[in-house]
Motif scaffolding. Sequence first.
Motif, PDB file in Angstrom:
ATOM      1  N   LEU A  54       0.827  -1.208   0.000  1.00  0.00           N
ATOM      2  CA  LEU A  54       0.000   0.000   0.000  1.00  0.00           C
ATOM      3  C   LEU A  54       0.864   1.261   0.000  1.00  0.00           C
ATOM      4  O   LEU A  54       0.572   2.222  -0.730  1.00  0.00           O
ATOM      5  N   ILE A  55       1.937   1.246   0.748  1.00  0.00           N
ATOM      6  CA  ILE A  55       2.845   2.410   0.793  1.00  0.00           C
ATOM      7  C   ILE A  55       3.486   2.628  -0.569  1.00  0.00           C
ATOM      8  O   ILE A  55       3.572   3.765  -1.058  1.00  0.00           O
ATOM      9  N   LEU A 102       2.270   1.737  -3.480  1.00  0.00           N
ATOM     10  CA  LEU A 102       1.243   2.227  -4.404  1.00  0.00           C
ATOM     11  C   LEU A 102       0.939   3.705  -4.174  1.00  0.00           C
ATOM     12  O   LEU A 102       0.771   4.469  -5.134  1.00  0.00           O
ATOM     13  N   VAL A 103       0.880   4.116  -2.925  1.00  0.00           N
ATOM     14  CA  VAL A 103       0.629   5.526  -2.625  1.00  0.00           C
ATOM     15  C   VAL A 103       1.786   6.389  -3.110  1.00  0.00           C
ATOM     16  O   VAL A 103       1.574   7.465  -3.685  1.00  0.00           O
TER      17      VAL A 103
END
Length: 54
Positions: A3-4, A6-7
């Motif tokens: 998730l990190i 992708l962000v």
Amino acid sequence: MLLIVLVLLLAIVLGGVGFVVHALWWIALAVLVLWILGFVFASGGRGGGRWYRW
């Protein structure tokens, strides 16, 4: 962790798009100024006030 990543990728892509859009605004402004100057300088010479050759 994924998730990190992708962000961060999203932030990089959006930052790049923002820079490109900002640069395109400056290019458009420069073209507009040249276009207006073409009308201003051509109005005094060569009959008809046409500054283009088509």
